[in-house]
Scaffold this active site. Structure first.
Site, PDB file in Angstrom:
ATOM      1  N   CYS A   1      36.273  75.525  48.331  1.00 38.89           N
ATOM      2  CA  CYS A   1      34.943  76.119  48.527  1.00 38.89           C
ATOM      3  C   CYS A   1      35.074  77.547  49.055  1.00 38.89           C
ATOM      4  O   CYS A   1      35.903  77.824  49.926  1.00 38.89           O
ATOM      5  CB  CYS A   1      34.147  75.263  49.511  1.00 38.89           C
ATOM      6  SG  CYS A   1      32.519  75.929  49.916  1.00 38.89           S
TER       7      CYS A   1
ATOM      8  N   ASP B   1      -1.328  64.160  44.418  1.00 41.29           N
ATOM      9  CA  ASP B   1      -1.207  62.849  43.763  1.00 41.29           C
ATOM     10  C   ASP B   1      -1.036  61.779  44.826  1.00 41.29           C
ATOM     11  O   ASP B   1      -0.832  62.080  45.996  1.00 41.29           O
ATOM     12  CB  ASP B   1       0.014  62.831  42.833  1.00 41.29           C
ATOM     13  CG  ASP B   1       1.321  63.004  43.597  1.00 41.29           C
ATOM     14  OD1 ASP B   1       1.314  63.733  44.630  1.00 41.29           O
ATOM     15  OD2 ASP B   1       2.341  62.418  43.207  1.00 41.29           O
TER      16      ASP B   1
ATOM     17  N   HIS C   1      27.261  75.176  54.735  1.00 42.22           N
ATOM     18  CA  HIS C   1      28.262  74.709  53.761  1.00 42.22           C
ATOM     19  C   HIS C   1      27.621  73.798  52.717  1.00 42.22           C
ATOM     20  O   HIS C   1      27.849  73.946  51.511  1.00 42.22           O
ATOM     21  CB  HIS C   1      29.403  73.958  54.456  1.00 42.22           C
ATOM     22  CG  HIS C   1      30.232  73.180  53.488  1.00 42.22           C
ATOM     23  ND1 HIS C   1      31.209  73.748  52.701  1.00 42.22           N
ATOM     24  CD2 HIS C   1      30.175  71.868  53.118  1.00 42.22           C
ATOM     25  CE1 HIS C   1      31.732  72.825  51.907  1.00 42.22           C
ATOM     26  NE2 HIS C   1      31.120  71.680  52.142  1.00 42.22           N
TER      27      HIS C   1
ATOM     28  N   ASP D   1      15.057  68.729  44.349  1.00 45.62           N
ATOM     29  CA  ASP D   1      15.004  69.097  45.767  1.00 45.62           C
ATOM     30  C   ASP D   1      15.368  67.868  46.566  1.00 45.62           C
ATOM     31  O   ASP D   1      15.149  66.738  46.116  1.00 45.62           O
ATOM     32  CB  ASP D   1      13.604  69.570  46.177  1.00 45.62           C
ATOM     33  CG  ASP D   1      12.678  68.397  46.472  1.00 45.62           C
ATOM     34  OD1 ASP D   1      12.476  68.080  47.658  1.00 45.62           O
ATOM     35  OD2 ASP D   1      12.178  67.774  45.509  1.00 45.62           O
TER      36      ASP D   1
ATOM     37  N   GLN E   1       3.473  59.654  37.673  1.00 46.78           N
ATOM     38  CA  GLN E   1       3.655  58.502  38.550  1.00 46.78           C
ATOM     39  C   GLN E   1       3.615  57.225  37.715  1.00 46.78           C
ATOM     40  O   GLN E   1       3.406  57.264  36.513  1.00 46.78           O
ATOM     41  CB  GLN E   1       2.562  58.479  39.632  1.00 46.78           C
ATOM     42  CG  GLN E   1       2.649  59.598  40.663  1.00 46.78           C
ATOM     43  CD  GLN E   1       3.781  59.421  41.669  1.00 46.78           C
ATOM     44  OE1 GLN E   1       4.547  58.443  41.622  1.00 46.78           O
ATOM     45  NE2 GLN E   1       3.898  60.365  42.586  1.00 46.78           N
TER      46      GLN E   1
ATOM     47  N   ASP F   1       5.036  71.676  47.928  1.00 42.30           N
ATOM     48  CA  ASP F   1       4.561  70.374  47.458  1.00 42.30           C
ATOM     49  C   ASP F   1       3.111  70.205  47.874  1.00 42.30           C
ATOM     50  O   ASP F   1       2.567  71.002  48.620  1.00 42.30           O
ATOM     51  CB  ASP F   1       5.467  69.245  47.944  1.00 42.30           C
ATOM     52  CG  ASP F   1       5.555  69.181  49.449  1.00 42.30           C
ATOM     53  OD1 ASP F   1       4.721  69.797  50.116  1.00 42.30           O
ATOM     54  OD2 ASP F   1       6.469  68.518  49.968  1.00 42.30           O
ATOM     55  N   SER F   2       2.478  69.181  47.370  1.00 44.61           N
ATOM     56  CA  SER F   2       1.016  69.088  47.493  1.00 44.61           C
ATOM     57  C   SER F   2       0.556  68.585  48.850  1.00 44.61           C
ATOM     58  O   SER F   2      -0.614  68.684  49.190  1.00 44.61           O
ATOM     59  CB  SER F   2       0.479  68.149  46.420  1.00 44.61           C
ATOM     60  OG  SER F   2       0.882  66.818  46.697  1.00 44.61           O
ATOM     61  N   GLY F   3       1.459  67.980  49.617  1.00 43.78           N
ATOM     62  CA  GLY F   3       1.059  67.315  50.858  1.00 43.78           C
ATOM     63  C   GLY F   3       0.832  65.836  50.655  1.00 43.78           C
ATOM     64  O   GLY F   3       0.749  65.069  51.621  1.00 43.78           O
ATOM     65  N   GLY F   4       0.756  65.409  49.402  1.00 48.04           N
ATOM     66  CA  GLY F   4       0.471  64.005  49.112  1.00 48.04           C
ATOM     67  C   GLY F   4       1.502  63.054  49.674  1.00 48.04           C
ATOM     68  O   GLY F   4       1.163  62.061  50.320  1.00 48.04           O
ATOM     69  N   PHE F   5       2.774  63.359  49.476  1.00 47.59           N
ATOM     70  CA  PHE F   5       3.827  62.440  49.926  1.00 47.59           C
ATOM     71  C   PHE F   5       3.792  62.265  51.444  1.00 47.59           C
ATOM     72  O   PHE F   5       3.939  61.166  51.956  1.00 47.59           O
ATOM     73  CB  PHE F   5       5.203  62.944  49.481  1.00 47.59           C
ATOM     74  CG  PHE F   5       6.321  62.022  49.885  1.00 47.59           C
ATOM     75  CD1 PHE F   5       6.544  60.837  49.201  1.00 47.59           C
ATOM     76  CD2 PHE F   5       7.139  62.323  50.966  1.00 47.59           C
ATOM     77  CE1 PHE F   5       7.564  59.969  49.583  1.00 47.59           C
ATOM     78  CE2 PHE F   5       8.160  61.468  51.357  1.00 47.59           C
ATOM     79  CZ  PHE F   5       8.372  60.291  50.657  1.00 47.59           C
TER      80      PHE F   5
ATOM     81  N   CYS G   1      32.455  79.234  50.455  1.00 43.78           N
ATOM     82  CA  CYS G   1      31.272  79.530  51.273  1.00 43.78           C
ATOM     83  C   CYS G   1      31.681  80.291  52.536  1.00 43.78           C
ATOM     84  O   CYS G   1      32.855  80.286  52.923  1.00 43.78           O
ATOM     85  CB  CYS G   1      30.520  78.248  51.623  1.00 43.78           C
ATOM     86  SG  CYS G   1      31.211  77.300  52.992  1.00 43.78           S
TER      87      CYS G   1
ATOM     88  N   GLY H   1       7.537  59.711  42.806  1.00 43.99           N
ATOM     89  CA  GLY H   1       7.551  58.281  43.134  1.00 43.99           C
ATOM     90  C   GLY H   1       8.860  57.601  42.847  1.00 43.99           C
ATOM     91  O   GLY H   1       8.905  56.383  42.664  1.00 43.99           O
TER      92      GLY H   1
ATOM     93  N   CYS I   1      33.690  77.927  54.956  1.00 39.79           N
ATOM     94  CA  CYS I   1      35.044  77.535  54.559  1.00 39.79           C
ATOM     95  C   CYS I   1      36.007  78.729  54.541  1.00 39.79           C
ATOM     96  O   CYS I   1      37.210  78.549  54.658  1.00 39.79           O
ATOM     97  CB  CYS I   1      35.016  76.849  53.196  1.00 39.79           C
ATOM     98  SG  CYS I   1      34.276  75.198  53.269  1.00 39.79           S
TER      99      CYS I   1
END
Length: 376
Positions: A309, A143, A340, A271, A194, A89-93, A311, A221, A314
């Site tokens: 499941c 952004d 899990h 994500d 945005q 990610d851009s670092g903006g958040f 995994c 956003g 499990c």
């Protein structure tokens, strides 16, 4: 390159071809903020948990160990020992969510590090350079993530600045990808839509950024204060104005329910920190809803977290044992629950893709949502 394989209503089934392999979509990206999934999950584990894409954070890696350090060590793929796609990610958040002191100007954002308080600056060009040093597969444009419930005039000005920043991001990435010492000269760029919960601002912004013909587009956003109904409404309004022949990424979302609803509205990249964060606190996802393994009723429960499941957790461990590990404050408890949960999310995305392939997504979604209600 994004290849659209099938459409069901607005839901999309695709393949995204990248320099680090093909991503089958819809896809959930597993969040490794500082180059690792929290909860002692290794990159080797990720391969066994069906992870297609790992997501790392530009801001955190810039602050520690430093993107220049990562570059000297051969880039993030080599550093992490992960050869599949990575999105940064851009670092903006983080600038907007973590920094106590910050000043937003046309050139970028001045702020103080959340670790040691030192003064830092990130603008569009700096974000692209940091991400180029990391050598990720997909870089996100820088952004401003304005609050979902901010007033209209603030949002309008913020979006216009974000658009200007996007043009600068694209120009800088084009330049960086021509340099001899660039680790990934085929680094891809996603733009971010945005506009808070203002439909007209969102739609106008979507039209503007679509003209740039980027590698993909994100809706940013959201999941930052608005209701789920408001989020779904924004997606219904804005997604039709983003290019269907490009990946559409809903940032920071979400729960299994959010994902199913958003796939139906045309989203194919997701994500969220929830599977790992919840796992570290004994909250696990199952096909019958979410469980809290600290609950006393699991003290003598010798069944797996989810008997449907497959995994690694499990297949071997019981709820009673994992609950004991949490009570004894053993690190293994967190690790098992995070593993899990990631497997659960990645498997659900597999099921979604198969349902879309077989033209039965509506039925699958209905049955899955019904199942989630069992433990509520």
């Amino acid at each position: 390159m994004y290849k659209l394989l099938k459409v069901s209503g607005r839901a999309k089934r695709g393949e995204f071809h990248t320099p680090h392999g093909v991503i089958q979509t819809p896809v959930f990206m597993n969040v490794g903020t500082a180059g690792a999934i929290k909860g002692a999950v290794s990159t080797e584990d990720l391969e066994n948990l069906k992870c297609q894409v790992e997501l790392s954070n530009t801001y955190h890696l810039h602050v520690r160990p430093g993107d220049e350090v990562v570059k000297k060590l051969g880039g993030l793929h080599k550093f992490m020992v992960w050869d599949k796609p990575i999105l940064t990610d851009s670092g903006g958040f983080q600038v907007f969510s973590l920094a106590q002191l910050r000043k937003i100007k046309e050139e970028g954002v001045y702020f103080n590090s959340h670790i040691d308080g030192r003064k830092l600056f990130i603008g569009p060009e700096e974000s692209m350079r940091i991400q180029s040093n990391l050598g990720s597969t997909i870089a996100m444009a820088f952004d401003e993530c304005s609050p979902a419930l901010a007033d209209r005039s603030y949002v309008q000005n913020s979006v216009e600045r974000t658009t200007r920043w996007l043009y600068r991001c694209k120009a800088e990435m084009d330049r960086l990808n021509t340099l001899d010492d660039t680790i990934n000269k085929k680094q891809m760029l996603f733009g971010i839509n945005q506009g808070a919960i203002y439909d007209d601002i969102r739609i106008e912004h979507a039209k503007r950024i679509s003209e740039l013909d980027l590698d993909g587009y994100a809706v940013g956003g959201l999941a930052v204060g608005e209701t789920h109904a408001e989020m779904y409404h924004v997606l219904e309004e804005v997604v039709p104005y983003l290019p269907q022949n490009k990946p559409t990424y809903l940032m920071g979302v979400g729960t299994p329910e959010n994902i199913l609803e958003s796939v139906e509205r045309g989203i194919d990249f997701f994500d969220c920190v929830l599977p790992a964060r919840n796992g570290r606190h004994a909250h696990v996802y199952t096909n019958r809803g979410k469980l809290n393994l600290m609950n006393a009723k699991y003290e003598l429960d010798d069944t797996p977290i989810d008997d449907t499941c497959d995994c690694p957790v499990c297949r071997r461990y019981t709820k009673a044992y994992i609950r004991h590990l949490f009570k004894a404050k053993e690190m293994l408890a967190m690790r098992l629950c995070v593993m899990h949960n990631l497997y659960f999310f990645n498997t659900m995305m597999e099921e979604i893709r198969l349902a879309l392939d077989e033209d039965r997504f509506a039925e699958y979604k209905k049955a899955k949502l019904e199942g989630f209600k069992e433990n509520k």
